[in-house]
Design a protein around this motif. Structure first.
Motif, PDB file in Angstrom:
ATOM      1  N   UNK A 227      22.853 -33.537 -48.574  1.00  0.00           N
ATOM      2  CA  UNK A 227      21.634 -32.767 -48.292  1.00  0.00           C
ATOM      3  C   UNK A 227      21.163 -32.959 -46.856  1.00  0.00           C
ATOM      4  N   UNK A 228      20.562 -31.931 -46.316  1.00  0.00           N
ATOM      5  CA  UNK A 228      19.998 -31.992 -44.971  1.00  0.00           C
ATOM      6  C   UNK A 228      18.761 -32.889 -44.964  1.00  0.00           C
ATOM      7  N   UNK A 229      18.624 -33.703 -43.928  1.00  0.00           N
ATOM      8  CA  UNK A 229      17.450 -34.557 -43.715  1.00  0.00           C
ATOM      9  C   UNK A 229      16.889 -34.247 -42.330  1.00  0.00           C
ATOM     10  N   UNK A 230      15.569 -34.127 -42.248  1.00  0.00           N
ATOM     11  CA  UNK A 230      14.915 -33.956 -40.954  1.00  0.00           C
ATOM     12  C   UNK A 230      14.404 -35.293 -40.447  1.00  0.00           C
ATOM     13  N   UNK A 231      14.718 -35.617 -39.212  1.00  0.00           N
ATOM     14  CA  UNK A 231      14.081 -36.751 -38.541  1.00  0.00           C
ATOM     15  C   UNK A 231      13.081 -36.169 -37.555  1.00  0.00           C
ATOM     16  N   UNK A 232      11.804 -36.503 -37.753  1.00  0.00           N
ATOM     17  CA  UNK A 232      10.724 -35.967 -36.929  1.00  0.00           C
ATOM     18  C   UNK A 232      10.177 -37.076 -36.039  1.00  0.00           C
ATOM     19  N   UNK A 233      10.267 -36.877 -34.738  1.00  0.00           N
ATOM     20  CA  UNK A 233       9.805 -37.868 -33.766  1.00  0.00           C
ATOM     21  C   UNK A 233       8.420 -37.458 -33.265  1.00  0.00           C
ATOM     22  N   UNK A 234       7.449 -38.332 -33.447  1.00  0.00           N
ATOM     23  CA  UNK A 234       6.090 -38.079 -32.958  1.00  0.00           C
ATOM     24  C   UNK A 234       5.923 -38.761 -31.608  1.00  0.00           C
ATOM     25  N   UNK A 235       5.645 -37.970 -30.574  1.00  0.00           N
ATOM     26  CA  UNK A 235       5.521 -38.542 -29.237  1.00  0.00           C
ATOM     27  C   UNK A 235       4.144 -38.284 -28.629  1.00  0.00           C
TER      28      UNK A 235
ATOM     29  N   UNK B 187      20.625 -40.060 -32.932  1.00  0.00           N
ATOM     30  CA  UNK B 187      21.955 -39.541 -32.632  1.00  0.00           C
ATOM     31  C   UNK B 187      23.036 -40.413 -33.277  1.00  0.00           C
ATOM     32  N   UNK B 188      22.820 -41.719 -33.286  1.00  0.00           N
ATOM     33  CA  UNK B 188      23.828 -42.667 -33.760  1.00  0.00           C
ATOM     34  C   UNK B 188      23.760 -42.953 -35.256  1.00  0.00           C
ATOM     35  N   UNK B 189      23.016 -42.159 -36.005  1.00  0.00           N
ATOM     36  CA  UNK B 189      22.945 -42.358 -37.449  1.00  0.00           C
ATOM     37  C   UNK B 189      24.296 -42.114 -38.116  1.00  0.00           C
ATOM     38  N   UNK B 190      24.588 -42.905 -39.140  1.00  0.00           N
ATOM     39  CA  UNK B 190      25.829 -42.737 -39.900  1.00  0.00           C
ATOM     40  C   UNK B 190      25.762 -41.518 -40.808  1.00  0.00           C
ATOM     41  N   UNK B 191      24.560 -41.006 -41.026  1.00  0.00           N
ATOM     42  CA  UNK B 191      24.363 -39.905 -41.977  1.00  0.00           C
ATOM     43  C   UNK B 191      24.491 -38.548 -41.293  1.00  0.00           C
ATOM     44  N   UNK B 192      25.000 -37.585 -42.044  1.00  0.00           N
ATOM     45  CA  UNK B 192      25.040 -36.177 -41.660  1.00  0.00           C
ATOM     46  C   UNK B 192      24.763 -35.337 -42.912  1.00  0.00           C
ATOM     47  N   UNK B 193      24.115 -34.178 -42.771  1.00  0.00           N
ATOM     48  CA  UNK B 193      23.589 -33.545 -41.561  1.00  0.00           C
ATOM     49  C   UNK B 193      22.127 -33.925 -41.309  1.00  0.00           C
ATOM     50  N   UNK B 194      21.727 -33.892 -40.042  1.00  0.00           N
ATOM     51  CA  UNK B 194      20.359 -34.206 -39.647  1.00  0.00           C
ATOM     52  C   UNK B 194      19.802 -33.066 -38.792  1.00  0.00           C
ATOM     53  N   UNK B 195      18.587 -32.653 -39.111  1.00  0.00           N
ATOM     54  CA  UNK B 195      17.826 -31.730 -38.260  1.00  0.00           C
ATOM     55  C   UNK B 195      16.851 -32.565 -37.449  1.00  0.00           C
ATOM     56  N   UNK B 196      16.757 -32.316 -36.159  1.00  0.00           N
ATOM     57  CA  UNK B 196      15.887 -33.091 -35.282  1.00  0.00           C
ATOM     58  C   UNK B 196      14.675 -32.265 -34.867  1.00  0.00           C
TER      59      UNK B 196
END
Length: 322
Positions: free
Chosen positions: A3-11, A26-35
């Motif tokens: 399943x797709x996972x979103x990583x949301x960065x709060x800046x 970027x270096x996560x072992x998991x795929x797929x990732x939405x940024x």
């Protein structure tokens, strides 16, 4: 396919650290990732750094999708979280601050847990705490160290968790928070009136709505302690700023549901803390610390009412008096 996972960065003014955060994703072992990167009108060059990093061919190839969200004025943490949720194209979303990191197998661990526990929509785990840099010599501690047998005890229901959270925000490993997007939407999203505190009102809203909080005892996130962070304070103060700025949240969300003596005690502590702050006495000296303890505890009459009520037979099984 996973399943797709979103990583949301709060800046917000994250220029010194954000590239390290992005590289950890970027270096996560998991795929797929939405940024998704949601910037809350940084005054430094955070946005430029993020744009440059996102434009790299290797980055574009790595992610399912990439989105940068910006706003013309600062809105606070809660609104930034809501924008991230709205932009997320997946069911599960991992928030990360623009000065922290996700450990290399962090997302994989979350997804393994929810695969084994499909009812778990709100998940926490351990975090590794570092001072200034994510280097072995800068490691401070892992928290929680022992498996929690209070708020995250498997025997506790969502309602039990709600009652315990009414007493205090006892989740000190918030950076590990992993959420189902729909669960957040169902409770109306993050409370944007509380600009500095997004997490505690959300825990209360979720558990009050019957959403149980889950936990697994593995490290997933690296949390950075540094002087520029608004929620990081050194050892030179008696009480953290959150004692003052979170009081309004306690009034709104917790006080209407708590025993009177607990509420009265919190009011006393708040006004003494406010007085200390105004006088410039929030300094961790021996004399001032003892004076603060005297006023907020030993001379606090409501503490003694609480102690008496705690001994009453009718309160034996009341979580407010445990």
């Amino acid at each position: 396919m996973s399943p797709l996972v979103t990583v949301a960065v709060a800046t917000y003014n994250s220029a010194a650290f954000v590239e390290e955060t992005l590289e950890s994703i970027f270096n996560q072992s998991y795929n797929p990732i939405a940024l998704v990167v949601s910037d809350d009108c940084s005054k430094d060059n955070t946005v430029a750094i993020v744009q440059n990093w996102m434009s790299q061919p290797r980055v574009i190839e790595r992610f399912h999708s990439i989105e940068l969200v910006t706003v013309p004025e600062n809105t606070g943490i809660s609104a930034n979280c809501n924008r991230s949720i709205a932009a997320a194209p997946s069911d599960y979303v991992k928030f990360i601050a623009g000065d922290d990191i996700i450990l290399p197998d962090g997302i994989e661990k979350y997804m393994n847990f929810v695969a084994e526990n499909p009812q778990a929509r709100i998940v926490f785990s351990q975090i590794r705490v570092y001072q200034d840099h994510f280097k072995p010599e800068s490691y401070v501690k892992t928290t929680p160290l022992d498996y929690p047998h209070n708020l995250m005890d498997e025997k506790l229901s969502a309602h039990d968790q709600y009652q315990l959270l009414l007493l205090s925000d006892r989740i000190h490993y918030t950076p590990s928070f992993f959420q189902n997007k729909q669960a957040i939407i169902e409770v109306g999203g993050y409370d944007e009136e509380n600009k500095l505190v997004e997490d505690y009102p959300m825990w209360l809203k979720l558990t009050q709505a019957g959403e149980r909080l889950y936990y697994f005892h593995q490290e997933t996130v690296g949390y950075r302690i540094h002087s520029k962070a608004t929620n990081n304070t050194g050892q030179h103060v008696i009480f953290k700023p959150s004692v003052l700025y979170s009081f309004k949240i306690r009034q709104q969300y917790a006080h209407p549901h708590l025993p009177w003596e607990i509420v009265a005690s919190e009011y006393l502590v708040y006004y003494i803390s406010k007085w200390f702050n105004q006088l410039g006495w929030n300094q961790n000296t021996t004399v001032l610390s003892k004076l603060y303890r005297l006023g907020t505890f030993y001379l606090n009459p409501f503490q003694y009412f609480y102690a008496l009520n705690k001994r009453l037979p009718q309160n034996k099984n009341n979580l407010f008096y445990q």
